[in-house]
Design a protein around this motif. Structure first.
Motif, PDB file in Angstrom:
ATOM      1  N   ILE A  13       0.834  -1.204   0.000  1.00  0.00           N
ATOM      2  CA  ILE A  13       0.000   0.000   0.000  1.00  0.00           C
ATOM      3  C   ILE A  13       0.870   1.256   0.000  1.00  0.00           C
ATOM      4  N   GLU A  14       1.948   1.234   0.765  1.00  0.00           N
ATOM      5  CA  GLU A  14       2.854   2.378   0.789  1.00  0.00           C
ATOM      6  C   GLU A  14       3.445   2.636  -0.589  1.00  0.00           C
ATOM      7  N   ASP A  15       3.858   1.591  -1.270  1.00  0.00           N
ATOM      8  CA  ASP A  15       4.497   1.751  -2.572  1.00  0.00           C
ATOM      9  C   ASP A  15       3.541   2.306  -3.625  1.00  0.00           C
ATOM     10  N   CYS A  16       2.262   1.926  -3.542  1.00  0.00           N
ATOM     11  CA  CYS A  16       1.317   2.388  -4.568  1.00  0.00           C
ATOM     12  C   CYS A  16       0.631   3.690  -4.174  1.00  0.00           C
ATOM     13  N   GLY A  17       0.717   4.078  -2.904  1.00  0.00           N
ATOM     14  CA  GLY A  17       0.174   5.361  -2.474  1.00  0.00           C
ATOM     15  C   GLY A  17      -1.324   5.418  -2.302  1.00  0.00           C
ATOM     16  N   VAL A  18      -1.997   4.276  -2.235  1.00  0.00           N
ATOM     17  CA  VAL A  18      -3.448   4.288  -2.028  1.00  0.00           C
ATOM     18  C   VAL A  18      -3.737   4.662  -0.572  1.00  0.00           C
ATOM     19  N   PRO A  19      -4.605   5.648  -0.320  1.00  0.00           N
ATOM     20  CA  PRO A  19      -4.893   6.049   1.065  1.00  0.00           C
ATOM     21  C   PRO A  19      -5.643   4.963   1.835  1.00  0.00           C
ATOM     22  N   VAL A  20      -5.447   4.972   3.159  1.00  0.00           N
ATOM     23  CA  VAL A  20      -6.100   4.033   4.067  1.00  0.00           C
ATOM     24  C   VAL A  20      -6.817   4.824   5.149  1.00  0.00           C
ATOM     25  N   VAL A  21      -8.148   4.727   5.185  1.00  0.00           N
ATOM     26  CA  VAL A  21      -8.901   5.268   6.314  1.00  0.00           C
ATOM     27  C   VAL A  21      -8.722   4.291   7.468  1.00  0.00           C
ATOM     28  N   ILE A  22      -8.102   4.736   8.548  1.00  0.00           N
ATOM     29  CA  ILE A  22      -7.787   3.847   9.660  1.00  0.00           C
ATOM     30  C   ILE A  22      -8.449   4.347  10.938  1.00  0.00           C
ATOM     31  N   HIS A  23      -9.328   3.520  11.485  1.00  0.00           N
ATOM     32  CA  HIS A  23      -9.943   3.822  12.781  1.00  0.00           C
ATOM     33  C   HIS A  23      -8.985   3.302  13.842  1.00  0.00           C
ATOM     34  N   CYS A  24      -8.211   4.218  14.403  1.00  0.00           N
ATOM     35  CA  CYS A  24      -7.166   3.837  15.352  1.00  0.00           C
ATOM     36  C   CYS A  24      -7.248   4.603  16.656  1.00  0.00           C
ATOM     37  N   GLY A  25      -8.109   5.625  16.731  1.00  0.00           N
ATOM     38  CA  GLY A  25      -8.335   6.310  17.990  1.00  0.00           C
ATOM     39  C   GLY A  25      -9.124   5.431  18.950  1.00  0.00           C
ATOM     40  N   SER A  26      -9.185   5.809  20.192  1.00  0.00           N
ATOM     41  CA  SER A  26      -9.804   4.982  21.231  1.00  0.00           C
ATOM     42  C   SER A  26     -11.272   5.302  21.464  1.00  0.00           C
ATOM     43  N   GLY A  27     -11.923   5.991  20.533  1.00  0.00           N
ATOM     44  CA  GLY A  27     -13.352   6.241  20.631  1.00  0.00           C
ATOM     45  C   GLY A  27     -14.119   5.371  19.641  1.00  0.00           C
ATOM     46  N   PRO A  28     -15.384   5.064  19.921  1.00  0.00           N
ATOM     47  CA  PRO A  28     -16.107   5.467  21.128  1.00  0.00           C
ATOM     48  C   PRO A  28     -15.710   4.682  22.377  1.00  0.00           C
ATOM     49  N   GLN A  29     -15.050   3.540  22.203  1.00  0.00           N
ATOM     50  CA  GLN A  29     -14.525   2.777  23.332  1.00  0.00           C
ATOM     51  C   GLN A  29     -13.113   2.309  22.959  1.00  0.00           C
ATOM     52  N   PRO A  30     -12.179   2.302  23.908  1.00  0.00           N
ATOM     53  CA  PRO A  30     -10.812   1.875  23.585  1.00  0.00           C
ATOM     54  C   PRO A  30     -10.735   0.388  23.274  1.00  0.00           C
ATOM     55  N   GLY A  31      -9.811   0.042  22.386  1.00  0.00           N
ATOM     56  CA  GLY A  31      -9.515  -1.348  22.092  1.00  0.00           C
ATOM     57  C   GLY A  31      -8.116  -1.694  22.571  1.00  0.00           C
ATOM     58  N   ARG A  32      -7.745  -2.944  22.410  1.00  0.00           N
ATOM     59  CA  ARG A  32      -6.428  -3.377  22.885  1.00  0.00           C
ATOM     60  C   ARG A  32      -5.289  -2.692  22.145  1.00  0.00           C
ATOM     61  N   PHE A  33      -5.551  -2.279  20.887  1.00  0.00           N
ATOM     62  CA  PHE A  33      -4.462  -1.760  20.051  1.00  0.00           C
ATOM     63  C   PHE A  33      -4.746  -0.355  19.529  1.00  0.00           C
ATOM     64  N   THR A  34      -5.744   0.323  20.115  1.00  0.00           N
ATOM     65  CA  THR A  34      -6.047   1.673  19.663  1.00  0.00           C
ATOM     66  C   THR A  34      -5.120   2.678  20.333  1.00  0.00           C
ATOM     67  N   GLY A  35      -5.122   3.903  19.809  1.00  0.00           N
ATOM     68  CA  GLY A  35      -4.296   4.967  20.359  1.00  0.00           C
ATOM     69  C   GLY A  35      -3.156   5.342  19.428  1.00  0.00           C
ATOM     70  N   PRO A  36      -2.471   6.429  19.722  1.00  0.00           N
ATOM     71  CA  PRO A  36      -1.438   6.941  18.827  1.00  0.00           C
ATOM     72  C   PRO A  36      -0.161   6.111  18.783  1.00  0.00           C
ATOM     73  N   ALA A  37       0.182   5.395  19.858  1.00  0.00           N
ATOM     74  CA  ALA A  37       1.484   4.708  19.910  1.00  0.00           C
ATOM     75  C   ALA A  37       1.653   3.679  18.789  1.00  0.00           C
ATOM     76  N   PRO A  38       0.675   2.774  18.536  1.00  0.00           N
ATOM     77  CA  PRO A  38       0.865   1.831  17.434  1.00  0.00           C
ATOM     78  C   PRO A  38       0.975   2.509  16.068  1.00  0.00           C
ATOM     79  N   VAL A  39       0.285   3.636  15.899  1.00  0.00           N
ATOM     80  CA  VAL A  39       0.357   4.342  14.617  1.00  0.00           C
ATOM     81  C   VAL A  39       1.735   4.972  14.431  1.00  0.00           C
ATOM     82  N   ARG A  40       2.265   5.532  15.484  1.00  0.00           N
ATOM     83  CA  ARG A  40       3.628   6.080  15.389  1.00  0.00           C
ATOM     84  C   ARG A  40       4.617   4.973  15.024  1.00  0.00           C
ATOM     85  N   GLN A  41       4.456   3.807  15.645  1.00  0.00           N
ATOM     86  CA  GLN A  41       5.349   2.690  15.336  1.00  0.00           C
ATOM     87  C   GLN A  41       5.184   2.260  13.879  1.00  0.00           C
TER      88      GLN A  41
END
Length: 299
Positions: A155-183
């Motif tokens: 996906i990075e090589d072809c440049g197609v955008p990805v809508v990613i639900h990664c924030g912790s709303g409306p309820q947090p998940g095990r892997f939500t939040g900014p830290a995994p996205v930064r990684q």
């Protein structure tokens, strides 16, 4: 308000800005069996929702498409997402057919951390996919899972955008939040991520990520509305980062799964302090048109 009155009220917003319409990067069209299950989950106020959430546009597929067109939405998406293995490829097949039948829908696809994911992602791109959806909360997976390394690389090589639900709303998940996205961005810095819901409720962190990463965008889905501000309000007052990131903020609605009218989503954005018509034209149309290289006819 009648359907005609609602459509006229929505059209008034973008027409007064001199736009040819709206591009909505966050709308959902799914196989009926899947959409029914999603609606049932919202009806039950399930744990990932956590509160009553009436579906305002509960209607059949053809009427939902007609409603967006009546609003003047010139391009939209069919954001599909799996919650288990062996589901994504089937959803991609459905979404590809939906886009063929609905030319104003940007061809959409998804993925899941599973063997073979890179193969069906590449096949989707080769078939014309223009946007992907990743739902970290519902999928309950780590975006840095090794099973996704090749997926993100393709996906990075072809440049197609990805809508990613990664924030912790409306309820947090095990892997939500900014830290995994930064990684994830450290591994794949050119990923064209679109952070759904402005990263709610970690608005501050995701605004910073957007400004730090030239390929990262934010979508406005449900942010700034009274419904969200009851529990996860955007920081009050004028935030200069909204202007600084203005060219990488895109309008999203979450249609049809919103508990209020479409016009309310627009009013929440037009009422933001410190923004002007140039900013609004970008968010409601021009930024997405540029990102997706979408040429729209006038009128």
């Amino acid at each position: 308000m009648t359907e005609q009155d609602e459509a006229a009220a929505v059209r008034k917003v973008w027409s007064e800005l001199g736009l040819p319409g709206i591009i909505d990067v966050h709308t959902h069209f799914m196989p009926k069996s899947v959409m029914d299950k999603v609606w049932n989950y919202f009806d039950s106020a399930g744990p990932m929702v956590g509160r009553p959430w009436p579906i305002n546009y509960r209607m059949d597929e053809s009427n939902r498409v007609a409603t967006l067109r009546a609003f003047g939405v010139r391009r939209f998406t069919s954001l599909v997402y799996p919650h288990k293995p062996d589901m994504a490829a089937w959803l991609n097949q459905w979404a590809a057919q939906f886009a063929r039948d609905t030319p104003d829908c940007l061809p959409t696809a998804t993925f899941y951390p599973e063997p073979g994911a890179a193969d069906y992602v590449k096949a989707a791109i080769d078939a014309g996919t223009r946007i992907f959806k990743a739902h970290i909360q519902v999928g309950d997976y780590d975006p840095t899972d090794p099973l996704l390394d090749d997926v993100w690389g393709v996906i990075e090589d072809c440049g197609v955008p990805v809508v990613i639900h990664c924030g912790s709303g409306p309820q947090p998940g095990r892997f939500t939040g900014p830290a995994p996205v930064r990684q994830l961005l450290r591994r794949h810095p050119r990923l064209a991520l679109i952070i759904a819901h402005m990263g709610m409720p970690e608005y501050d962190e995701f605004l910073d990520i957007c400004l730090e990463s030239p390929s990262v965008h934010l979508d406005t889905t449900m942010a700034f509305t009274a419904f969200v501000d009851e529990l996860m309000p955007f920081p009050t007052g004028e935030d200069p980062r909204l202007r600084s990131a203005g060219e990488r903020i895109l309008f999203g609605s979450d249609f049809p799964n919103i508990p209020y009218g479409y016009r309310e989503a627009l009013d929440a954005i037009t009422a933001l302090p410190g923004i002007d018509d140039v900013w609004l034209r970008g968010v409601l149309h021009d930024n997405a048109a540029r990102l997706f290289a979408t040429e729209l006819p006038s009128g």
